[in-house]
Design an enzyme around this catalytic site. Structure first.
Site, PDB file in Angstrom:
ATOM      1  CE1 TYR A  76      -4.256  -1.213   0.266  1.00  0.00           C
ATOM      2  CE2 TYR A  76      -3.268  -3.140   1.069  1.00  0.00           C
ATOM      3  CZ  TYR A  76      -4.352  -2.642   0.385  1.00  0.00           C
ATOM      4  OH  TYR A  76      -5.229  -3.520   0.463  1.00  0.00           O
ATOM      5  CD  GLU A  77       4.009   2.261  -3.303  1.00  0.00           C
ATOM      6  OE1 GLU A  77       4.459   3.211  -2.775  1.00  0.00           O
ATOM      7  OE2 GLU A  77       4.589   1.222  -3.838  1.00  0.00           O
TER       8      GLU A  77
END
Ligand SMILES: *[C@@H]1O[C@H](CO)[C@@H](O)[C@H](O)[C@H]1NC(C)=O
Ligand SMILES: *[C@@H]1O[C@H](CO)[C@@H](O)[C@H](O)[C@H]1NC(C)=O
Ligand SMILES: *[C@@H]1O[C@H](CO)[C@@H](O)[C@H](O)[C@H]1NC(C)=O
Length: 272
Positions: free
Chosen positions: A119-120
């Site tokens: 997840y960014e």
């Protein structure tokens, strides 16, 4: 370990040179909790990696090389033009149950060994991330669905990943910190950055990383930096590369240069 399949180009496992005597993890990019338009699906993940990376292709490369493992990376930066982000589930238990079930099915179909968490983007309140992802990994491991779990923080996402690691570090095998996002281009700066990241996460689990034809330190200076890390007492327990897609489409003379040299480096200099 190396990411593969994020660009949608027809990359294959077979073209990547793999040496014996060392584990090689392919990280399939990405399994995403969204439909094709990018709308979140409450924990129901689907594979969106390059269609050339079929279940049969995973089985074939694993039977040819018994040291190969394959992981599904969760999320990534975007799907088409939609930026992906962690969101607070309406009900954590339902999100975890859906994620467990959908990932178990993908993992069994594709003969995978684990997951990577990538997840960014995060909302201001991201506390649910640590709980949901930590419980998910715990559950996938204690039901023997996976044997490996890795996380992939970058410069601007360390806070939620540190929360996750502090609470669930026991079930996380490697930290693929994206050093190439840290704007470090010299061996000295790489050493200082590595020192910082190994204090944020348990030192021996942090892997140095390199972006092929990308950001950060480039060329053979990366291997010089690895030697400097070792001279300063750090263990190098693996290397993360991003990505097969870049290597497969680079200048012909440099194709898979970093894959070969990274494996040689680990075989030459680390105790396995
Ligand atoms: C995650 O939550 C913490 C605590 O609310 C906040 O400080 C941080 O900015 C949030 N997002 C990221 C990407 O760290
Ligand atoms: C497996 O992990 C889940 C999630 O943390 C937990 O609820 C469950 O009790 C665990 N089961 C076993 C057998 O450890
Ligand atoms: C590994 O060792 C071999 C044999 O000594 C040498 O030819 C090669 O350059 C070394 N590779 C790396 C990346 O250190």
């Amino acid at each position: 370990m190396e990411y593969i399949g994020a660009t949608g180009k027809p990359v294959t496992f077979d073209e990547v040179p793999i040496k014996d005597g060392i584990d090689f993890h392919f990280i399939l990019s990405f399994a995403i909790d969204a439909d094709a338009s990018g709308t979140p699906q409450n924990g129901n993940f689907k594979p969106y990696w390059s269609p050339t990376l079929t279940a049969d292709a995973v089985a074939a490369v694993k039977s040819k090389h018994t040291n190969v493992k394959a992981l599904a990376s969760l999320s990534g930066w975007s799907l088409g033009s939609t930026t992906l982000r962690w969101y607070t589930p309406e009900n954590n238990q339902i999100w975890i149950a859906n994620a467990f079930k959908s990932l178990k099915s993908i993992i069994e179909t594709y003969h995978l060994d684990g997951i990577d968490v990538d997840y960014e983007n995060f909302p201001k309140h991201n506390e649910s991330f640590s709980y949901c992802i930590g419980e998910l990994i715990t559950y996938l491991k204690n039901q023997s669905v996976i044997s490996v779990a890795t996380i992939s923080p970058y410069r601007l996402t360390t806070i939620p990943y540190i929360q996750l690691f502090d609470a669930y570090g026991d079930v996380i095998d490697y930290v693929n910190h994206q050093f190439y996002t840290d704007k470090v281009r010299t061996t000295e700066a790489y050493l200082e950055d590595f020192r910082l990241r190994t204090t944020e996460f348990a030192g021996e689990k942090v892997l140095p990383s390199y972006e092929i034809d990308g950001r950060g330190i480039q060329g053979d200076a990366f291997f010089d930096a690895l030697r400097v890390l070792m001279e300063n007492g750090f263990d190098i327990n693996g290397i993360m590369l991003y990505s097969v897609d870049a290597s497969a489409y680079t200048n012909l003379t440099r194709r898979f240069y970093y894959e070969v040299k990274s494996q040689e480096f680990l075989l030459n200099f680390t105790i396995i």
